[in-house]
Design an enzyme around this catalytic site. Structure first.
Site, PDB file in Angstrom:
ATOM      1  CG  ASP A 256      -0.288  -0.057   2.534  1.00 11.73           C
ATOM      2  OD1 ASP A 256       0.709  -0.801   2.680  1.00 11.73           O
ATOM      3  OD2 ASP A 256      -0.735   0.649   3.465  1.00 11.73           O
TER       4      ASP A 256
ATOM      5  CD  GLU B 223       4.306   1.089   7.030  1.00 10.20           C
ATOM      6  OE1 GLU B 223       5.071   1.478   7.933  1.00 10.20           O
ATOM      7  OE2 GLU B 223       3.944   1.837   6.094  1.00 10.20           O
TER       8      GLU B 223
END
Length: 379
Positions: A71, A136
């Site tokens: 991400d 994250e």
């Protein structure tokens, strides 16, 4: 047109996928396909809306894990970018695109490093694994921390871990992170009594009441740090009070603060000292705590030595060990008793408009990762 290296081709493919947290946009499928081709067993481990996977090659011996996230943060105004953030380009040797440095470039380097190592050492010692999340950059609730909990529940052991966070500052490999400070936040509400500013004796101003306590927090020396960590820091991040009118004493104040703390103190130590100060100033208050992670430290030893040697042989510098900066998913992996080190590209443009990384440095990073594998796992 110049032929791109496998590392850069993979990096371009990953960056082209708009995986704004917690989306993965097919990045993990791409990595899984590559890893399965070289003998990895892959376990998809989704939690909530978050995609994660744990892949492993080998069944016994020390486990070296490559950890990272697919991400990325939002792009910001796309009109301000040199290139479309999800249509990466290499311009004057620099690879532009969201995630180039944080951390799709590292993911590409990890995959190609392992591919090359396995081709040279198909019967390598130990186990090689990947722990990859798409959570994250987000709330980090259903990502690495959930995977780690599941692995610990079945007594899976990870001996060494390399997190591909962009650790370098001026040149590739100049800094490796062998630890991180702990982090937790407080959401403090101090109560007073609303009233008219012309009649202060009929009101209790929570701003006036809280100010001495906040000043004491800001001036307190919480510890001296140690050989590996700087002193613990306290910062107020938000303060809100008032109705917007200039003639009204507010009824309450809200303040949010954060501690970044060394291994000299614990979460409970700091909470107790905060409460002691609030009580000393006789405040009426509520406080909610958000615990983000304990400090962790990997001292020089097998993993650090292998990384330092690989960096020296590849880019001819000796990296500095550092615990500075924010938090990473390494704090969750360290709970397993794992030696954790962060090593990745230069971090100068992470989360910025025109995020970029020197393209050739990703080829060098892949070679560094491959040499680490050779140092630890080649027969």
């Amino acid at each position: 047109m110049t032929q791109l290296s496998p590392t850069l081709e993979l990096a371009l493919d990953l960056i082209s996928r708009p995986s704004v947290t917690p989306e993965d946009a097919g990045c993990q499928d791409l990595m899984i396909e590559r890893l399965e081709k070289i003998g990895f067993s892959v376990e998809r481990m989704p939690f909530g809306d978050v995609k994660n996977f744990y892949a492993k090659r080998g069944s016994e011996g020390p486990n070296l894990c490559f950890a990272g996230h697919t991400d990325v943060v939002p792009t910001g105004p796309e009109s301000e970018w040199k290139v479309s953030p999800f249509k990466p380009e290499i311009i004057d040797g620099m690879l532009y695109g969201r995630g180039a440095a944080d951390m799709k470039g590292s993911l590409a380097a990890m995959v190609t490093a392992v591919e090359n190592f396995v081709a040279e050492h198909p019967d390598h010692n130990g186990q090689i694994s990947f722990l990859i999340t798409s959570d994250e950059e987000g709330p980090f609730v259903d990502g690495t921390t959930r995977v780690v909990d599941a692995l610990m529940a079945r007594e899976e052991k990870v001996d060494w871990c390399i997190v591909g966070e962009p650790s370098s500052t001026k040149t590739l490999g100049d800094i490796i992170k062998n630890g991180r400070r702990g982090s937790f936040s407080g959401d403090l509400t101090v109560y007073g009594k609303q009233g008219h500013v012309a009649y202060p004796h009929l009101a209790k101003n929570p701003i006036h009441l809280a100010a001495p306590a906040l000043a004491e927090f800001a001036s307190t020396k919480w510890d001296d740090g140690n050989d590996f960590f700087p002193p613990t820091s306290f910062q107020v991040s938000n303060i809100q009070a008032g109705t917007g009118a200039t003639n009204v004493v507010p009824g309450k104040l809200n303040a949010q603060f954060n501690f970044r703390f060394s291994s000299e103190l614990t979460f409970d130590d700091l909470k107790e000292r905060v409460i002691d100060i609030l009580e000393k100033h006789e405040l009426e208050y509520d406080i909610d705590w958000t615990y983000n992670g304990l400090p962790f430290l990997t001292k020089p030893g097998e993993l650090v030595d292998a990384i330092v040697d690989a960096v020296q042989k590849t880019v001819d510098i000796t990296p500095e060990l550092s615990t500075s900066g924010g938090t990473s998913d390494g704090r969750f992996i360290a709970k397993m008793g794992t030696q954790v080190v962060e090593l990745g590209p230069i971090n100068a443009t992470i989360h910025q408009i025109n995020e970029c990384v020197d393209a050739e440095s990703l080829n060098q990073l892949s070679l560094i990762y491959q040499r680490i594998l050779t140092n630890l796992m080649a027969k």
